[in-house]
Design a protein around this motif. Sequence first.
Motif, short mmCIF file in Angstrom:
data_model
loop_
_atom_site.label_atom_id
_atom_site.label_comp_id
_atom_site.label_asym_id
_atom_site.label_seq_id
_atom_site.Cartn_x
_atom_site.Cartn_y
_atom_site.Cartn_z
N LYS A 41 -28.59 23.09 3.39
CA LYS A 41 -29.41 22.52 2.73
C LYS A 41 -29.35 22.59 1.27
CE LYS A 41 -34.14 20.78 2.01
NZ LYS A 41 -35.29 20.48 2.72
N GLU A 96 -25.57 17.10 -4.51
CA GLU A 96 -26.29 15.99 -4.95
C GLU A 96 -26.62 15.99 -6.43
OE1 GLU A 96 -30.11 15.52 -2.59
OE2 GLU A 96 -28.99 14.97 -0.77
N GLU A 130 -26.02 21.14 0.08
CA GLU A 130 -26.29 19.51 -0.03
C GLU A 130 -26.97 19.45 -1.08
OE1 GLU A 130 -28.84 16.59 2.47
OE2 GLU A 130 -27.35 17.84 3.62
#
Length: 115
Positions: free
Chosen positions: A12, A19, A15
């Motif tokens: 996470k 982003e 990720e």
Amino acid sequence: INAEYGAAAAAKAKEEEEEEEEEEEAEAKRKAAAAEEEENRQKADEAARKAEEEEAETRRDAEEETASATTEEETEAKRMDEAEDQQKEALLINDDLSLIHISEPTRHAQISYAV
């Protein structure tokens, strides 16, 4: 479970980091596009300003040429009026002279008044 939780948290975090990088890249692209747009606007403004200056200069040149032509026409008209006045004056003077007065400067022989 802790290992799974740690792996999920790491995935996470990775990720979210990806982003964030994508958002930063998108923001950089937006800024670059805005800067390019501003540069193009400035170039267009400069081109418009130059075109206006050239048009104004062309207009001034045309006005000066018209004024010059008018002055030349006025000068020519004045010269013609003066020449006409001189001709009229010469005619008035000649009205007072007889044929003898007019021809006297060109006479080569003496005039005989004997009968």
